[in-house]
Design an enzyme around this catalytic site. Structure first.
Site, PDB file in Angstrom:
ATOM      1  N   CYS A  91      45.527  39.141  37.612  1.00  0.00           N
ATOM      2  CA  CYS A  91      44.217  39.778  37.713  1.00  0.00           C
ATOM      3  C   CYS A  91      44.078  40.759  36.555  1.00  0.00           C
ATOM      4  CB  CYS A  91      44.107  40.499  39.051  1.00  0.00           C
ATOM      5  SG  CYS A  91      42.631  41.534  39.187  1.00  0.00           S
ATOM      6  N   CYS A 133      40.479  38.925  44.128  1.00  0.00           N
ATOM      7  CA  CYS A 133      41.869  39.365  44.108  1.00  0.00           C
ATOM      8  C   CYS A 133      42.139  40.139  45.387  1.00  0.00           C
ATOM      9  CB  CYS A 133      42.098  40.252  42.879  1.00  0.00           C
ATOM     10  SG  CYS A 133      43.677  41.111  42.889  1.00  0.00           S
ATOM     11  N   CYS A 154      46.518  27.122  39.340  1.00  0.00           N
ATOM     12  CA  CYS A 154      47.221  26.886  40.591  1.00  0.00           C
ATOM     13  C   CYS A 154      47.474  28.264  41.211  1.00  0.00           C
ATOM     14  CB  CYS A 154      48.519  26.168  40.239  1.00  0.00           C
ATOM     15  SG  CYS A 154      49.521  25.726  41.632  1.00  0.00           S
ATOM     16  N   CYS A 166      43.804  44.640  37.933  1.00  0.00           N
ATOM     17  CA  CYS A 166      44.886  45.416  38.549  1.00  0.00           C
ATOM     18  C   CYS A 166      46.275  44.908  38.165  1.00  0.00           C
ATOM     19  CB  CYS A 166      44.732  45.452  40.068  1.00  0.00           C
ATOM     20  SG  CYS A 166      45.137  43.905  40.885  1.00  0.00           S
ATOM     21  N   CYS A 177      42.738  44.057  44.633  1.00  0.00           N
ATOM     22  CA  CYS A 177      41.735  45.016  44.152  1.00  0.00           C
ATOM     23  C   CYS A 177      40.297  44.622  44.423  1.00  0.00           C
ATOM     24  CB  CYS A 177      41.914  45.259  42.655  1.00  0.00           C
ATOM     25  SG  CYS A 177      41.313  43.900  41.619  1.00  0.00           S
TER      26      CYS A 177
HETATM   27 FE    FE Z   1      43.272  42.617  41.162  1.00  0.00          FE
END
Ligand code: FE
Length: 131
Positions: free
Chosen positions: A95, A46, A119, A98, A49
């Site tokens: 995510c 991510c 996607c 976060c 984070c």
């Molecule tokens: Fe994240």
């Protein structure tokens, strides 16, 4: 290690493209992302984070213009939520660590092991190659 930053803090921490996707549910233009054709082995984290959210061994070419995966890195890495914006019924992928927006998931990949097609925006990801 959940992250809870203010909108201003996210804006400072992220690039404009990252912020639009991750924090404003944006979608990058197809066939523009830096990771679309990345075929190296490694982890996709991510971009907000740093949590590992996808892995190279489940990446495939869906030919729709965004990096595509048939499974998340593990079951706890992402959260799925109904998304009825833009007059469409979709499932969005965030995510789990976060809460940032990563992309959408569709069950339109019958030739993949799970049948699922995550996607994901390049702008929402960083790539960490295996050394
Ligand atoms: Fe994240």
């Amino acid at each position: 290690m959940a992250i809870n930053l203010s909108d201003e803090d996210w804006k400072k921490r992220l690039t404009k493209d990252q912020y639009e996707v991750l924090r404003k549910q944006g979608t990058e233009q197809p066939f523009t992302g830096k990771l679309l054709h990345n075929d190296k082995s490694g982890d996709y984290t991510c971009a907000a984070c740093g949590q590992v959210v996808f892995k190279s061994d489940t990446k495939f070419d869906s030919r729709d213009g965004w990096p595509s995966f048939y499974d998340p890195a593990n079951a706890d890495a992402v959260k799925l939520e109904e998304d009825n914006s833009f007059g469409m019924h979709r499932v969005k992928v965030t995510c789990a660590n976060c809460g940032s927006h990563l992309g959408h998931v569709f069950n339109d990949a019958p030739d993949q092991p799970t049948g699922m097609h995550f996607c994901i925006n390049s702008a929402a990801l960083e790539f960490k190659g295996k050394s």
